[in-house]
Design an enzyme around this catalytic site. Structure first.
Site, PDB file in Angstrom:
ATOM      1  N   ILE A 169       0.831  -1.202   0.000  1.00 13.32           N
ATOM      2  CA  ILE A 169       0.000   0.000   0.000  1.00 13.32           C
ATOM      3  C   ILE A 169       0.865   1.252   0.000  1.00 13.32           C
ATOM      4  CG2 ILE A 169      -1.775   1.290   1.241  1.00 13.32           C
ATOM      5  CD1 ILE A 169      -2.703  -1.429   2.407  1.00 13.32           C
ATOM      6  N   CYS A 197       2.250   1.484   8.215  1.00 15.88           N
ATOM      7  CA  CYS A 197       3.115   0.577   8.953  1.00 15.88           C
ATOM      8  C   CYS A 197       2.261  -0.315   9.850  1.00 15.88           C
ATOM      9  CB  CYS A 197       4.115   1.368   9.798  1.00 15.88           C
ATOM     10  SG  CYS A 197       3.353   2.616  10.858  1.00 15.88           S
ATOM     11  N   ARG A 203      -3.740   1.201  11.057  1.00 14.59           N
ATOM     12  CA  ARG A 203      -4.326   0.693  12.293  1.00 14.59           C
ATOM     13  C   ARG A 203      -4.604   1.864  13.227  1.00 14.59           C
ATOM     14  NH1 ARG A 203      -5.233  -3.013   9.663  1.00 14.59           N
ATOM     15  NH2 ARG A 203      -4.651  -5.215   9.905  1.00 14.59           N
ATOM     16  N   GLU A 233     -13.240  -0.824  16.982  1.00 18.75           N
ATOM     17  CA  GLU A 233     -14.178  -0.832  15.853  1.00 18.75           C
ATOM     18  C   GLU A 233     -15.237  -1.909  16.055  1.00 18.75           C
ATOM     19  OE1 GLU A 233     -10.798   0.648  12.624  1.00 18.75           O
ATOM     20  OE2 GLU A 233     -11.449  -1.429  12.635  1.00 18.75           O
ATOM     21  N   HIS A 270     -13.660   2.084   8.159  1.00 22.60           N
ATOM     22  CA  HIS A 270     -12.776   0.950   7.847  1.00 22.60           C
ATOM     23  C   HIS A 270     -13.237   0.231   6.571  1.00 22.60           C
ATOM     24  CE1 HIS A 270      -9.808  -2.086   9.783  1.00 22.60           C
ATOM     25  NE2 HIS A 270      -9.728  -2.139   8.461  1.00 22.60           N
TER      26      HIS A 270
END
Length: 320
Positions: A162, A211, A240, A268, A287
């Site tokens: 990504i 990361c 994250r 979440e 998300h």
């Protein structure tokens, strides 16, 4: 590949809310797909299945101990912390994941958040819809200064599938790119400079996190690092939620020091009192950066191929 083979998908809804097909998986055995499974129902629903697929339904050591027939667990995601890998290995259960199914989708969301702040499409549309353009004495108007990305500095933390895609898009838009990774990189594209984190904080007009969450990276965005960032800088997090001290970020947002776009939060679904939900100068998506139709189809294809490969004795993407 026999009718005796029992396959259970414990929580298939987020991957397939109805627009994809489980048919290829159903051809491999006796398939049962559940949209969602609570912790209380997991053992009963998974009982007797040799093949289990899960996204967020936890399969811990205590649960696995009650599933003696389980031989394979396919995680319908890249992250696999929902499965106790050591317990699975001790029971001879193979665990696989689905890597690199949608880096383009996540990178696309990164720039959706960036453009939300630089172009303000949503707020301008709302202004037009309420009649502001119709009643304007000029042929155009802007609610606030618009920002060109060309010539700006993009800071990227992490250079996996990504992160590298975000770098490519940033370069295509004419941005200068600063990169921070755990180890030195060679052969970086022209226009990309590897730097330490404080330098990246200080010089980035836009900063994007890519990361993993670890002891070293937890809370890396905190009061101290936020203080180093340029006034008006844009922080993006599609990695994250735990990478960010959310209270510290909320304080910076309320002070108008920076802007932010996030696709992930510390828990979440989030708690109602999460300080970012009511903060100004932030865009939040639930998300779903990973969840384009194309990325979900690729995820499903890889997940099913993982099962086929396991049944053929050619296991791939094993993580335990």
């Amino acid at each position: 590949m026999t009718e005796a083979l029992k396959i259970v998908v414990l929580d298939g809804y987020t991957l397939n809310p109805g627009d994809l097909s489980w048919e290829s998986l159903a051809q491999l055995g006796q398939l049962q797909v559940y949209d969602r499974t609570t912790a209380a129902d997991t053992v009963a629903r998974a009982q007797g299945a040799q093949i289990l697929l899960t996204n967020k339904t936890a399969l811990d050591a205590a649960t696995l101990k009650q599933l003696p027939d389980a031989r394979y667990i396919g995680v319908l995601a890249t992250g696999y912390n929902v499965v106790d890998l050591n317990a699975a290995a001790a029971q001879g259960i193979v665990v696989t994941n689905v890597p690199a199914y949608g880096p383009d989708a996540v990178a696309q969301m990164v720039f959706a958040h960036i453009l939300h702040h630089t172009q303000q499409v949503a707020s301008h549309h709302a202004a037009v819809a309420r009649g502001d353009w119709t009643n304007s004495i000029d042929f155009c108007f802007a609610l606030a200064p618009l920002t060109s990305l060309s010539g700006k500095t993009l800071g990227v933390v992490g250079y996996g599938d990504i992160g590298s895609q975000v770098v490519r898009i940033g370069l295509a838009l004419g941005m200068k790119v600063l990169l921070h990774t755990r180890s030195p990189r060679t052969g970086l594209p022209e226009g990309v400079t590897q730097v330490d984190l404080p330098t990246l904080y200080r010089q980035s007009d836009v900063m994007s996190l890519h990361c993993p969450l670890s002891d070293a990276t937890a809370g890396m965005i905190n009061k101290d690092s936020l203080a180093l960032m340029k006034p008006g800088a844009i922080l993006i997090n599609t990695a994250r939620g735990g990478l960010i001290d959310e209270a510290a970020l909320a304080e910076a947002l309320h002070a108008g020091r920076i802007r932010a776009g996030v696709d992930v939060l510390s828990s979440e679904p989030p708690k109602a009192d999460n300080p970012l939900i009511t903060a100004p100068n932030i865009s939040i998506t639930p998300h779903n950066a990973w969840a384009t139709t194309e990325a979900r189809q690729k995820l499903m294809d890889i997940a099913i191929y993982n099962v086929v490969a396991y049944l053929q004795g050619k296991t791939q993407n094993q993580v335990n």
